[in-house]
Design an enzyme around this catalytic site. Structure first.
Site, PDB file in Angstrom:
ATOM      1  N   LEU A  24      -5.600 -15.799   4.857  1.00 52.52           N
ATOM      2  CA  LEU A  24      -5.007 -15.325   3.606  1.00 52.52           C
ATOM      3  C   LEU A  24      -4.507 -16.503   2.782  1.00 52.52           C
ATOM      4  CD1 LEU A  24      -2.512 -12.397   3.105  1.00 52.52           C
ATOM      5  CD2 LEU A  24      -1.928 -14.683   2.290  1.00 52.52           C
ATOM      6  N   GLU A  75      -7.225 -13.281   8.071  1.00 48.65           N
ATOM      7  CA  GLU A  75      -5.937 -13.028   8.703  1.00 48.65           C
ATOM      8  C   GLU A  75      -5.022 -14.235   8.565  1.00 48.65           C
ATOM      9  OE1 GLU A  75      -7.234 -10.079  12.370  1.00 48.65           O
ATOM     10  OE2 GLU A  75      -7.351 -12.236  12.682  1.00 48.65           O
ATOM     11  N   CYS A  76      -3.824 -14.024   8.081  1.00 49.37           N
ATOM     12  CA  CYS A  76      -2.734 -14.998   8.081  1.00 49.37           C
ATOM     13  C   CYS A  76      -3.148 -16.335   7.453  1.00 49.37           C
ATOM     14  CB  CYS A  76      -2.207 -15.192   9.501  1.00 49.37           C
ATOM     15  SG  CYS A  76      -0.563 -15.940   9.565  1.00 49.37           S
ATOM     16  N   GLY A  77      -3.528 -17.330   8.247  1.00 45.75           N
ATOM     17  CA  GLY A  77      -3.972 -18.593   7.681  1.00 45.75           C
ATOM     18  C   GLY A  77      -5.156 -18.412   6.765  1.00 45.75           C
ATOM     19  N   ALA A 119      -4.886 -10.281   5.118  1.00 43.05           N
ATOM     20  CA  ALA A 119      -3.580  -9.763   5.548  1.00 43.05           C
ATOM     21  C   ALA A 119      -2.896 -10.754   6.471  1.00 43.05           C
ATOM     22  CB  ALA A 119      -3.750  -8.423   6.261  1.00 43.05           C
TER      23      ALA A 119
END
Length: 460
Positions: free
Chosen positions: A335, A331-333, A432
């Protein structure tokens, strides 16, 4: 029925002082009582401060991505562990996604029948403070506003006028009066507060907040009001979290100051599904532990880019494991870390390299707020057609691709990777910008555990 002393700290807007007061109150009460802290809204950093203040996990209460019934039950289960539940609201009391305030702090307060203490920033106002409080009371009389905390007061005369006005027009008690103080704001950064994991004087900051609360708030009245909250029905909460037997699988979780954004409910969901969670650091450990799946949460890889890049052995180990089919959910970081390269402050840093993308970091948010993502491509974790509810808050973005990306999600709301899509797919890897909550996406933990079981069976 169960009597659960509880309260909500809310305000008229963001930056009202909710986190300082909530954190300070949590620390003060935790010295004599067991406190379970909660945070309304999509947030990790405020939750981390509250968890540190309480000495136990802080749980999320968000009505956008957690259905009301499950949120209510989860609150009961977690609040029952303590003597009091302290809930920090987000934004203004009535702020939400629509004109009905369906995901607002006010709606949460009604659902949990939790007394609300409303913070008023008193800068350059006197009698108007009473009008603001009265407006909040009249907006929805079912919202249990039970007290007012005055903040940013100038002098004793300023305080006395506002108190008298609220007493005359609002008929609710002023339970706190905080003057203008210096050096009490928690340190900020581009996502809000600096996480306590990165703050060298986090304990000192919390103790300062606790001193302010002890000095300027009427703790006896606050406790009396919290204790008088109506009893809650617990009959449906007992079977919410059944524990499955251990399955003998290990799910790795990268957890350090670079990757720290995890809802405790997500990690607990993996354990309830029968997995063992194995935490390790991408900054310190060079070898990938023996695991059957990997979960990488959000955080600030950009501020740790050099250390992450220097740990070449771990980066290569993760990439090799992905090629072998290791299930990886990021997730986020996470990714950002799985992409080829990260540019931070005009320097290039090699990352894991699973996705052939170069990541940059902007000075402005690229994605901020709630997300609705429809699953439109086959992937290891979610069935096609499912609509996921989550949130995003990132300054990073894809500068360029070396190949055509494969996306799992088409966005109905949110920005994701390119404004229309999110969820990069490669083999058993899905990364994501969207953060999901296990109580809102019930199949998330089950899917990761199932993929871990399949991977383990293939290794035998």
């Amino acid at each position: 029925m169960m009597n659960i002393p509880r309260l909500i700290i809310s305000g008229l807007s963001g930056d009202a002082g909710k986190t300082v007061i909530s954190t300070g109150l949590t620390r003060v009460l935790s010295r004599q009582k067991r406190v379970t802290p909660f945070k309304k809204g999509p947030d990790y950093i405020d939750m981390a401060w509250l968890a540190l203040a309480a000495g136990c996990p802080c749980y999320n209460l968000d009505l956008f991505f957690i259905p009301k019934s499950r949120l209510y039950q989860a609150f009961l289960c977690n609040a029952a562990k303590a003597d009091v539940a302290i809930i920090e609201g987000n934004r203004g009391l009535y702020d939400g996604l629509d004109i009905e305030g369906s995901a607002s702090t006010a709606t949460l307060a009604k659902l949990l029948q939790a007394p609300v203490f409303l913070i008023i920033n008193c800068t350059k106002i006197t009698r108007t403070a009473a009008a603001l409080v009265l407006g909040c009371i009249q907006m929805d009389k079912e919202v249990p506003i039970k007290g007012v905390i005055l903040n940013q007061l100038a002098r004793a005369r300023h305080e006395n006028i506002i108190k008298e006005c609220i007493k005359k027009y609002c008929q609710i008690p002023v339970v706190g009066a905080i003057p203008r103080l210096k050096n009490v704001t928690f340190p900020g950064r581009h996502l809000g507060l600096v996480p306590p994991q990165e703050h060298p004087k986090a304990e000192e900051a919390i103790e300062t907040a606790a001193e302010i609360v002890s000095k300027y708030l009427d703790l006896d009245t606050i406790w009396q009001i919290a204790s008088q909250a109506p009893p809650l029905n617990v009959s449906s909460a007992k079977q919410l979290f059944p524990q499955k037997s251990p399955l003998g699988i290990r799910i790795g979780v990268i957890r350090d100051s670079a990757f720290q954004f995890y809802y405790p409910e997500n990690l607990e969901a993996l354990v309830r599904e029968g997995a063992e969670v194995v935490e390790f650091s991408a900054l310190k450990e060079e070898n990938l532990p023996k695991i059957d799946a990997l979960y990488i949460g959000g955080g600030f890889p950009e501020t740790h880019a050099e250390a992450l890049a220097n740990n070449q052995r771990l980066r290569q180990a993760i990439k090799d494991a992905a090629e072998r089919g290791l299930p990886i959910y990021a997730e986020c970081g996470g990714l950002m870390y799985l992409c080829k390269e990260l540019i931070w402050q005009e320097k290039k840093y090699p990352m894991v390299g699973i996705f052939p993308a170069v990541i940059g970091v902007s000075k402005k948010p690229q994605g901020h707020g709630y997300v609705m993502a429809e699953v439109t491509t086959s992937n290891p974790y979610f069935p096609v057609g499912e609509v996921l509810r989550g949130h995003e808050f990132h300054y990073s973005y894809v500068l360029n691709w070396e190949d055509t990306p494969c996306y799992a999600f088409t966005l109905k709301k949110g920005h994701g990777v390119d404004g229309k899509h999110d969820g990069l797919i490669y083999k058993n890897v899905l990364a994501a910008y969207t953060h999901l909550h296990a109580l809102g996406t019930e199949g998330w933990a089950k899917a990761i555990v199932q993929q871990a079981l399949c991977y383990k069976d293939k290794q035998i």
